[in-house]
Design an enzyme around this catalytic site. Sequence first.
Site, PDB file in Angstrom:
ATOM      1  CB  SER A  21     -22.424 -17.446  -7.431  1.00  0.00           C
ATOM      2  OG  SER A  21     -21.125 -17.155  -6.983  1.00  0.00           O
ATOM      3  N   GLY A  65     -23.741 -18.356 -11.983  1.00  0.00           N
ATOM      4  CA  GLY A  65     -22.426 -18.699 -11.439  1.00  0.00           C
ATOM      5  C   GLY A  65     -21.374 -18.561 -12.591  1.00  0.00           C
TER       6      GLY A  65
END
Length: 458
Positions: A60, A303
Site C-alpha cells: 500500500s 505497505g
Amino acid sequence: MTVDMSRLQARVTALLAEYGIPSAAIGVLHDGEIAEFAVGVKNVETREPVTPDTVYQCGSMTKTWTALAFMQLVDEGKADLDEPVRTYLPGFTVADPETSAKVTARHLLNHTNGIEEAYGDPGEDDDVYERMVAGITDAPQVFPLGHTHGYSAALGYAILARILEVLDGKRWDDVMRDRLFDPMGLTSTNSRREQVDETRAATGHLIRSLDEGPILTPIDYLPRAFGPGGGITSTARELLTMGYVLLHEGVAPNGKRIVSAGSIREMMRSRMPVPDPYMFGPEWALGLIVCDWDGETVYATDGSTIGQNARLRLLPDSNTAIVVLTNGGPRESFYRKVFNEILTGLGTVTIPDLPAPDATLSLDLSRYEGVYGRPGARYEVSVEGGKLYLTLILDPIQAEFLQRPDRIRYELLPVSETHFLMPPSDPLEDIQTVAIYDFTNGTARFLHTNCRVNPRLK
C-alpha cells in the site's frame, strides 16, 4: 550525527534471527546523503543473498505514488480534489445516490468514501480499473460519505487510477512511468509483475511457527486490481527518492520538479482523524499517514503484501527519511525496533510506545458488545467476568494454512472510552490496537482496527 551502519547491520541481523524474517533492506536519507544495506536471503529455499539492489513489494505504499500522480493533474488544472468523481467519470454510480453524486478525489485519497470493496472479479487485463468502476453500481456504503476514516485496500485508489487513465489517455501503469518513474530517474521501480527482474526480486514468506521457520508465500503477487493501491515494487534507495520529493517540496534529487510545493503541502495538511490513532497515526492525509511522535509531526507510508512489508517514515524537522523493507515476519514490533535504533543514532525523536491500559476506567461494557464485520472480516465482542473480549473469526481455508484455530479470542484492555489494547494470542503476533466508537444509538456503531472500519452487524 550519523548512524553507525555496521552496528545497525549487526542489530538488524540479530532481529531477523529473532523474528524468523528472511531478509531486510534498510535505507536512510539524512541531509541529502543516503546510507543503505541489505542482509539475509531473498528466498529461504534458494538461500540467495539480498543486496541493496534487491527489489521488494511495496504494497500500500503504492498509494502515495498514485497520490503524487493525481496531484500532478491538480497542478495542471486537469483535476480538482473537491470536484465530484462524476466530473471525470460521468457514469460513476454506487448504491448510495448521495455518494454517487458527491464523492470526490479527496474522499478517495484520505479513505473517507465509505464504499464497500464490492467490485467483483475485474480480471488481469489492461481494462481492469475501468471494469472495477463499472462493477460497483450496487456497492453499498460501509459508512456514510465522509463520516469516518475506513481504509480502502484496492477500490478507492483504483477509482483514482481510472480518472488518471481517462484524463491522460493511457493505462495507469504507463501514467506512473511517464509522470513519476522516468522523471525521477528510477530504473528499478515498476507497477507490473511482468516488468520485475525476477533475478533481483525478494520472495515473500509467511511464518506459522518459529520452529518451522519461514515458508514461501502461497500468493506471489497481489491481483492487478490492487495495482494503484498496492502493486509497485522497488528498492530501498529508489523509495528514498520518493521520500526526497516529499521532503523537498516536490523536487527530485536530479533537480526535476515532480509536483508543486503547494501540492506537497496539501498532501500533508489535508487530514482526517483516524478512529484508532495509536498503531499508525492519529490522522490520515492525502496518500500519507500523519504521526505525532511526542509533539513532532512525522509522515508515514506503509505497505504489506502476502509475505512482504514496506515502511517509510519522513521527518521534516530533521530532513530525514528512513525505509525498511522485509520479505516476511511480524510487521510492527520489528520495524519499531529498527527505526528506533536508527533514530537514536541520528539523535532525533523516536517512536512513542503504545499507551498503557487505564485500570481506573469504569465502562458500561454492554455498549461494546456485538458483532462487527465486512465481507471477509468478522469480529465478535463479548463480556465475560466483567472483562471485554474480541473473537476474530478466520476464514477456514486461511486458518488451516496458517495452522491456527478459526476462532481466536483476545482480551481488550481499555485505554480510554473508545480505545483498547489487544495483547497477542500467539508469540508471532504483534500487540494490536482497536477503536470501538460512535455511540449515536447508545451502542457502538463501528469497530476500527488495522486502519479498517467494520460496522455493527448485530
